[in-house]
Design an enzyme around this catalytic site. Sequence first.
Site: not given
Lengths: 338, 338
Positions: B251, B300, B298, B280
């Site tokens: 995070r 992944a 973001h 984000e």
Amino acid sequence: MMASGGEPPATKVVLLLVPHMDASFHAALRGRFRVLDFFASSERSPLPAFLAAAAAAPEPPRAAIVVGAGLIPVDAAFLDAVPSLRCVTCLAAGVDFIDLDECARRGVVVANSGRVFSADVADHAVGLLIDVLRRVSAAERFVRRGLWRVQGDGYPLGSKIGGRRVGIVGLGNIGSQIAKRLQALGCTVFYNSRTRKDSVPYRYFTSVHDLAAESDVLVVACALNKATRHIVGKDVLEALGKDGVIVNISRGANVDQAELVRALQEGRIAGAGLDVFENEPGAPGELFSMDNVVMTPHVAVFTAESMSDLRDHTIANLEAFFSGEPLLTPVLPHSPVM
Amino acid sequence: MMASGGEPPATKVVLLLVPHMDASFHAALRGRFRVLDFFASSERSPLPAFLAAAAAAPEPPRAAIVVGAGLIPVDAAFLDAVPSLRCVTCLAAGVDFIDLDECARRGVVVANSGRVFSADVADHAVGLLIDVLRRVSAAERFVRRGLWRVQGDGYPLGSKIGGRRVGIVGLGNIGSQIAKRLQALGCTVFYNSRTRKDSVPYRYFTSVHDLAAESDVLVVACALNKATRHIVGKDVLEALGKDGVIVNISRGANVDQAELVRALQEGRIAGAGLDVFENEPGAPGELFSMDNVVMTPHVAVFTAESMSDLRDHTIANLEAFFSGEPLLTPVLPHSPVM
């Protein structure tokens, strides 16, 4: 000419035909050999004149250091120009630009970089594979252009690495290291090579076509020679299919680049990760707008650590040659390399 | 209202608070539950009005599906608004935006995505690590801008992956999978976590600072909570040092982003691979011109395969809840996740 105190023995004369070389490599060579450096002179004479002068010197060069890019082909004409040569050491694993038969015929031994680069090239291959399947470089552009903030989430999905069937063309030092990494990523590894390896657990395919047909990703890791030039052509790309991905870290000419570009343009394969190209430097402009392609400028071998290893390895090969010992990493005609 | 033939039992009412969801996931949910979809309506009412209406319905929702982005915090106010809720399932491993103590106090069980994403996140972390050390995305830009053809060879060297000491912060499902991959790449793995794991061979550090001081690369893979917020701050970056690289796939707020940006600007660390950021969507513009930074939006967890697994996993958790069975992947206050 009299040899002064600290000067290296004049008989250890080495032709250096390498355009880019770091200072420590240069210094290490000059500490041990008399170096005739083609690319050093700012007002450079043409290669034929340079070679003729070297060959006509009282102590002509007995060894040459060449690069893998094939800038200067080591062919019959080259060997004719410097008949004193008895050793060619190549700063790469692939020696496709060296006529090994001609060298053998004239009693010129050839060495390559051995395993110096294997781990780095394997790492780069895996990096390209992850990058293409997981869209890393494309996602990078999306973030860097500020589009994430504007468009928010919902970036296109990538493909899972685990479970992918990866076919490796050429299971030499590099191919084997790639296989080991892919196993840790949960991939199923297949391979093609000239002969089946009894020591590995991976499924063997006698033809690249059949390998491609069973694979999600085809990684090209074989040496370039007459038998492998365009080994990945139209039929292999067709067998790989529209969900298939090509990774090439070997030599550009192992893949029929025009066919690859067409297959990508027409969506007949899903993507490509390419460190090597036909006609380097440079990659085909048709690929520059494609998000499913990742291109690097033939840098799979380029780490500071491998350059230092290469320096030590090259000097060790030359020292062996000048001492009349066997080379550390000799390359014979038709020997499997890479 | 009479239940018609194929309609799901009305008691299985689920609040869906997810902005992006693929059609197959939607269809699977609607086949099994009565779904109240906050983001579906084109003329959307504000969240408080939507929750109030849901809570006041004859059959109010007993479960909610939320996303990991923390778009809608599951806090006391949220739980007050829908007192019928007894289960919250999160489509992520990290539940930092869910007040687990408040949930426990009210008898609301919480589930996360368990190990659904672990392999994908680990793959992405390794992809970022290779990308930063081997300069893949930067090299990609060099090729795509046509600079390779113009400038020729001599692209800056990358760093070797093998032999690197990689410190993993948080050795949960994801951290363990990262460690396994790094071993195949020849890295030395160290780790920090709340407790030492007896089952792993890696060297344990009780503090992130000491871990950073001994590591070339620091991979942040821990859950975000009060104890880990800004766990990588100025002092840890200083301990990592000017040759050190940060990879963050956990995070954004686990890293003090302002300090990270400053450290990168001032060359106090060598590079960063970042899939997550504070605030984000979007990444700090200061990083957009840096070649030693790789940024992804973001993603992944984002593969087609993991989305399908997530669908099955989420439905299994909800079915377990509605059947009075234990959740598959419950998250308790202070339980280690990720």
